[in-house]
Scaffold this motif. Sequence first.
Motif, PDB file in Angstrom:
ATOM      1  N   ALA A 190      43.745  35.570  32.341  1.00 42.22           N
ATOM      2  CA  ALA A 190      42.414  35.329  32.919  1.00 42.22           C
ATOM      3  C   ALA A 190      41.979  33.886  32.714  1.00 42.22           C
ATOM      4  CB  ALA A 190      41.403  36.289  32.302  1.00 42.22           C
ATOM      5  N   LEU A 191      42.280  33.308  31.557  1.00 42.84           N
ATOM      6  CA  LEU A 191      41.956  31.901  31.315  1.00 42.84           C
ATOM      7  C   LEU A 191      42.753  30.985  32.229  1.00 42.84           C
ATOM      8  CD1 LEU A 191      41.793  31.843  27.392  1.00 42.84           C
ATOM      9  CD2 LEU A 191      39.872  31.749  28.978  1.00 42.84           C
ATOM     10  N   LEU A 192      44.046  31.285  32.414  1.00 33.76           N
ATOM     11  CA  LEU A 192      44.900  30.458  33.263  1.00 33.76           C
ATOM     12  C   LEU A 192      44.525  30.572  34.737  1.00 33.76           C
ATOM     13  CD1 LEU A 192      48.362  31.151  31.590  1.00 33.76           C
ATOM     14  CD2 LEU A 192      47.044  29.042  31.465  1.00 33.76           C
ATOM     15  N   CYS A 193      44.044  31.747  35.142  1.00 33.94           N
ATOM     16  CA  CYS A 193      43.738  31.999  36.559  1.00 33.94           C
ATOM     17  C   CYS A 193      42.272  31.783  36.902  1.00 33.94           C
ATOM     18  CB  CYS A 193      44.143  33.424  36.941  1.00 33.94           C
ATOM     19  SG  CYS A 193      45.919  33.702  36.876  1.00 33.94           S
ATOM     20  N   ASP A 194      41.538  31.154  36.004  1.00 37.30           N
ATOM     21  CA  ASP A 194      40.131  30.838  36.266  1.00 37.30           C
ATOM     22  C   ASP A 194      39.353  32.091  36.666  1.00 37.30           C
ATOM     23  OD1 ASP A 194      37.846  29.306  36.496  1.00 37.30           O
ATOM     24  OD2 ASP A 194      38.251  28.716  38.578  1.00 37.30           O
ATOM     25  N   ALA A 195      39.416  33.110  35.795  1.00 38.84           N
ATOM     26  CA  ALA A 195      38.663  34.356  36.001  1.00 38.84           C
ATOM     27  C   ALA A 195      37.687  34.503  34.834  1.00 38.84           C
ATOM     28  CB  ALA A 195      39.614  35.543  36.087  1.00 38.84           C
ATOM     29  N   PRO A 196      36.546  33.827  34.882  1.00 37.36           N
ATOM     30  CA  PRO A 196      35.648  33.780  33.713  1.00 37.36           C
ATOM     31  C   PRO A 196      35.092  35.134  33.304  1.00 37.36           C
ATOM     32  CG  PRO A 196      34.593  32.796  35.641  1.00 37.36           C
ATOM     33  CD  PRO A 196      36.029  33.023  35.990  1.00 37.36           C
ATOM     34  N   ARG A 197      34.738  35.963  34.271  1.00 30.43           N
ATOM     35  CA  ARG A 197      34.174  37.268  33.915  1.00 30.43           C
ATOM     36  C   ARG A 197      35.223  38.129  33.196  1.00 30.43           C
ATOM     37  NH1 ARG A 197      30.286  41.118  34.958  1.00 30.43           N
ATOM     38  NH2 ARG A 197      31.080  43.237  35.040  1.00 30.43           N
ATOM     39  N   LEU A 198      36.435  38.150  33.741  1.00 36.83           N
ATOM     40  CA  LEU A 198      37.503  38.942  33.127  1.00 36.83           C
ATOM     41  C   LEU A 198      37.833  38.417  31.733  1.00 36.83           C
ATOM     42  CD1 LEU A 198      39.604  41.178  33.316  1.00 36.83           C
ATOM     43  CD2 LEU A 198      41.132  39.554  34.467  1.00 36.83           C
ATOM     44  N   SER A 199      37.888  37.117  31.566  1.00 34.74           N
ATOM     45  CA  SER A 199      38.175  36.552  30.241  1.00 34.74           C
ATOM     46  C   SER A 199      37.071  36.883  29.250  1.00 34.74           C
ATOM     47  CB  SER A 199      38.362  35.035  30.335  1.00 34.74           C
ATOM     48  OG  SER A 199      37.180  34.406  30.797  1.00 34.74           O
ATOM     49  N   HIS A 200      35.824  36.894  29.733  1.00 32.15           N
ATOM     50  CA  HIS A 200      34.703  37.246  28.848  1.00 32.15           C
ATOM     51  C   HIS A 200      34.783  38.711  28.431  1.00 32.15           C
ATOM     52  CE1 HIS A 200      30.665  37.290  27.178  1.00 32.15           C
ATOM     53  NE2 HIS A 200      30.388  38.352  27.921  1.00 32.15           N
ATOM     54  N   LYS A 227      42.200  38.604  44.590  1.00 33.34           N
ATOM     55  CA  LYS A 227      41.909  38.156  43.225  1.00 33.34           C
ATOM     56  C   LYS A 227      40.719  38.921  42.655  1.00 33.34           C
ATOM     57  CE  LYS A 227      40.951  34.067  40.428  1.00 33.34           C
ATOM     58  NZ  LYS A 227      40.744  32.602  40.418  1.00 33.34           N
ATOM     59  N   ARG A 228      39.652  39.065  43.439  1.00 31.48           N
ATOM     60  CA  ARG A 228      38.490  39.820  42.966  1.00 31.48           C
ATOM     61  C   ARG A 228      38.855  41.282  42.714  1.00 31.48           C
ATOM     62  NH1 ARG A 228      35.810  36.718  47.020  1.00 31.48           N
ATOM     63  NH2 ARG A 228      35.919  38.499  48.438  1.00 31.48           N
ATOM     64  N   LEU A 229      39.679  41.824  43.599  1.00 33.61           N
ATOM     65  CA  LEU A 229      40.114  43.212  43.439  1.00 33.61           C
ATOM     66  C   LEU A 229      40.899  43.399  42.136  1.00 33.61           C
ATOM     67  CD1 LEU A 229      40.461  46.073  44.651  1.00 33.61           C
ATOM     68  CD2 LEU A 229      42.510  45.218  45.792  1.00 33.61           C
ATOM     69  N   CYS A 230      41.823  42.482  41.852  1.00 32.64           N
ATOM     70  CA  CYS A 230      42.626  42.573  40.619  1.00 32.64           C
ATOM     71  C   CYS A 230      41.755  42.402  39.376  1.00 32.64           C
ATOM     72  CB  CYS A 230      43.725  41.512  40.635  1.00 32.64           C
ATOM     73  SG  CYS A 230      44.989  41.780  41.898  1.00 32.64           S
ATOM     74  N   GLU A 231      40.811  41.464  39.417  1.00 32.96           N
ATOM     75  CA  GLU A 231      39.914  41.265  38.279  1.00 32.96           C
ATOM     76  C   GLU A 231      39.124  42.535  37.982  1.00 32.96           C
ATOM     77  OE1 GLU A 231      37.367  37.903  38.814  1.00 32.96           O
ATOM     78  OE2 GLU A 231      39.013  36.562  39.336  1.00 32.96           O
ATOM     79  N   CYS A 232      38.559  43.123  39.021  1.00 35.46           N
ATOM     80  CA  CYS A 232      37.754  44.334  38.845  1.00 35.46           C
ATOM     81  C   CYS A 232      38.620  45.498  38.364  1.00 35.46           C
ATOM     82  CB  CYS A 232      37.055  44.677  40.159  1.00 35.46           C
ATOM     83  SG  CYS A 232      35.690  45.845  39.992  1.00 35.46           S
ATOM     84  N   TRP A 233      39.830  45.590  38.897  1.00 32.68           N
ATOM     85  CA  TRP A 233      40.732  46.677  38.517  1.00 32.68           C
ATOM     86  C   TRP A 233      41.130  46.555  37.043  1.00 32.68           C
ATOM     87  CZ3 TRP A 233      42.383  50.064  42.555  1.00 32.68           C
ATOM     88  CH2 TRP A 233      43.214  51.099  42.133  1.00 32.68           C
ATOM     89  N   LEU A 234      41.492  45.365  36.626  1.00 31.61           N
ATOM     90  CA  LEU A 234      41.865  45.127  35.229  1.00 31.61           C
ATOM     91  C   LEU A 234      40.691  45.376  34.297  1.00 31.61           C
ATOM     92  CD1 LEU A 234      43.952  41.879  35.747  1.00 31.61           C
ATOM     93  CD2 LEU A 234      44.846  44.015  34.823  1.00 31.61           C
ATOM     94  N   GLU A 235      39.532  44.890  34.686  1.00 32.88           N
ATOM     95  CA  GLU A 235      38.336  45.015  33.831  1.00 32.88           C
ATOM     96  C   GLU A 235      37.941  46.467  33.617  1.00 32.88           C
ATOM     97  OE1 GLU A 235      33.576  44.121  34.314  1.00 32.88           O
ATOM     98  OE2 GLU A 235      35.012  42.800  35.320  1.00 32.88           O
ATOM     99  N   ASN A 236      38.006  47.277  34.658  1.00 32.39           N
ATOM    100  CA  ASN A 236      37.486  48.636  34.582  1.00 32.39           C
ATOM    101  C   ASN A 236      38.527  49.691  34.214  1.00 32.39           C
ATOM    102  OD1 ASN A 236      34.828  47.919  35.371  1.00 32.39           O
ATOM    103  ND2 ASN A 236      35.493  47.784  37.492  1.00 32.39           N
ATOM    104  N   ARG A 237      39.807  49.371  34.373  1.00 30.01           N
ATOM    105  CA  ARG A 237      40.803  50.431  34.238  1.00 30.01           C
ATOM    106  C   ARG A 237      41.954  50.146  33.278  1.00 30.01           C
ATOM    107  NH1 ARG A 237      41.659  53.309  40.102  1.00 30.01           N
ATOM    108  NH2 ARG A 237      39.510  53.163  40.867  1.00 30.01           N
ATOM    109  N   LEU A 238      42.326  48.901  33.101  1.00 30.44           N
ATOM    110  CA  LEU A 238      43.628  48.637  32.496  1.00 30.44           C
ATOM    111  C   LEU A 238      43.590  47.919  31.148  1.00 30.44           C
ATOM    112  CD1 LEU A 238      45.677  47.585  35.652  1.00 30.44           C
ATOM    113  CD2 LEU A 238      45.434  49.840  34.626  1.00 30.44           C
ATOM    114  N   ILE A 239      42.452  47.508  30.657  1.00 33.28           N
ATOM    115  CA  ILE A 239      42.422  46.799  29.365  1.00 33.28           C
ATOM    116  C   ILE A 239      42.641  47.789  28.238  1.00 33.28           C
ATOM    117  CG2 ILE A 239      41.043  45.391  27.797  1.00 33.28           C
ATOM    118  CD1 ILE A 239      39.597  44.241  30.148  1.00 33.28           C
ATOM    119  N   THR A 240      43.651  47.529  27.420  1.00 33.14           N
ATOM    120  CA  THR A 240      43.971  48.381  26.269  1.00 33.14           C
ATOM    121  C   THR A 240      44.209  47.506  25.044  1.00 33.14           C
ATOM    122  OG1 THR A 240      46.344  48.376  26.710  1.00 33.14           O
ATOM    123  CG2 THR A 240      45.040  50.096  27.778  1.00 33.14           C
ATOM    124  N   ILE A 241      44.433  48.152  23.908  1.00 35.77           N
ATOM    125  CA  ILE A 241      44.713  47.419  22.668  1.00 35.77           C
ATOM    126  C   ILE A 241      45.981  46.590  22.819  1.00 35.77           C
ATOM    127  CG2 ILE A 241      45.256  47.671  20.212  1.00 35.77           C
ATOM    128  CD1 ILE A 241      42.392  48.396  20.828  1.00 35.77           C
TER     129      ILE A 241
END
Length: 379
Positions: free
Chosen positions: A175-185, A151-165
């Motif tokens: 992120a809200l459903l999976c209780d990932a506060p940093r990623l949702s922020h 879970k931490r690996l996926c959060e970090c990967w999404l945050e640093n590499r995969l967020i697009t428009i």
Amino acid sequence: MDCRNEEFSSTLEKSLPLPPPLPAHLNTKFGQKSKIKENCCAPNAVNNSWDRLFDEGYRSDVSILTDDGGVIYAHASILGVSSPVFNSMLKKLKGRGNHHKRTISIRGVPSEAVRVFIRFLYSSCYEEEDMNEFALPLLVLSHAYIVPRLKRLCECWLENRLITIENAVDIFQVALLCDAPRLSHVCHRFIQSNFKSISASEGWKIMKESHPVLESEVLDSIIIEEVWQKERKRKMNERKVYIQLYEAMEALVHICRDGCRTVIGPHDKIIEKDDKEPSCHYCVTCKGLESLVRHFAGCKMRGPGGCVHCKRMWQILELHSWLCANSDACKVPLCRNFRERRRKQTKKEDIRWKILVKKIVRSNSISGAPFFSLESILL
């Protein structure tokens, strides 16, 4: 390609805080300390063995069914140790008397994502291409089956590499459903920064139809952020003006009391300029005051309602009188005269000057000593 992304994993480990110490009763077993070494690195051959065990399904006793009708063979002992959810499911299946191959269904995600997920439970290995393609469903699986490392690996990967428009809204909701506060922020900040483009994306339109309350909350937060940014900018500009006024007051006292080697000095002192001596601390402000004073001395429209520059000089001198801690010994021109003039001012003018003086002094987060004092406005 190596199944590990060593560089990314090391970065992830460094960014994570140290875990708290385990309770005393968990550090021992049957009264004896565990002999497992804290720093233990398994060679690649061991990881390859775990991968082979998963790929070949040797003596597997669990069948995992996916959406497309595929079957993934696994081992109950590996699944139970890696995930408490799997452990509970397998215990229930065993309690029903099914001692042969047990069956678990994982629906709602691509079958290949399920394969990558189960493989990670065996060897903690992953392919970079798989993470780029299935990071979002892997986040869902790791949350649902309680696999914190993945879970931490996926959060970090999404945050640093995969967020697009295009996918920012989708990642935000997951992120809200999976209780990932940093990623949702991070997603929320990304949406705020690129709102015009994201609001026209397909993900935003879908969220608007399926989760209108969430859309309303995001819009409200964006409006609040814009108002806050405008207010912050206004206060910063306001504080900048107050600091400039305070520096002008200090420079005025410096010129009239100590004498400035950069510009004119007090009338009762002869300032000898030394080329080797550096200019004063108030050099820029002193030069500005010098041009204003020279204009004030030679202007023929100094009366009330006359020259704008002269009016500004009058205001500076009056402001100094409000800030001055000792007007009797002050060498700034008209300081005592302006203090005596206060008695004739209206209450409204008096309050206006007091508010201005407090803001100027407090803008520098200092008391104003030794030149100025807030106590002077109470006199």
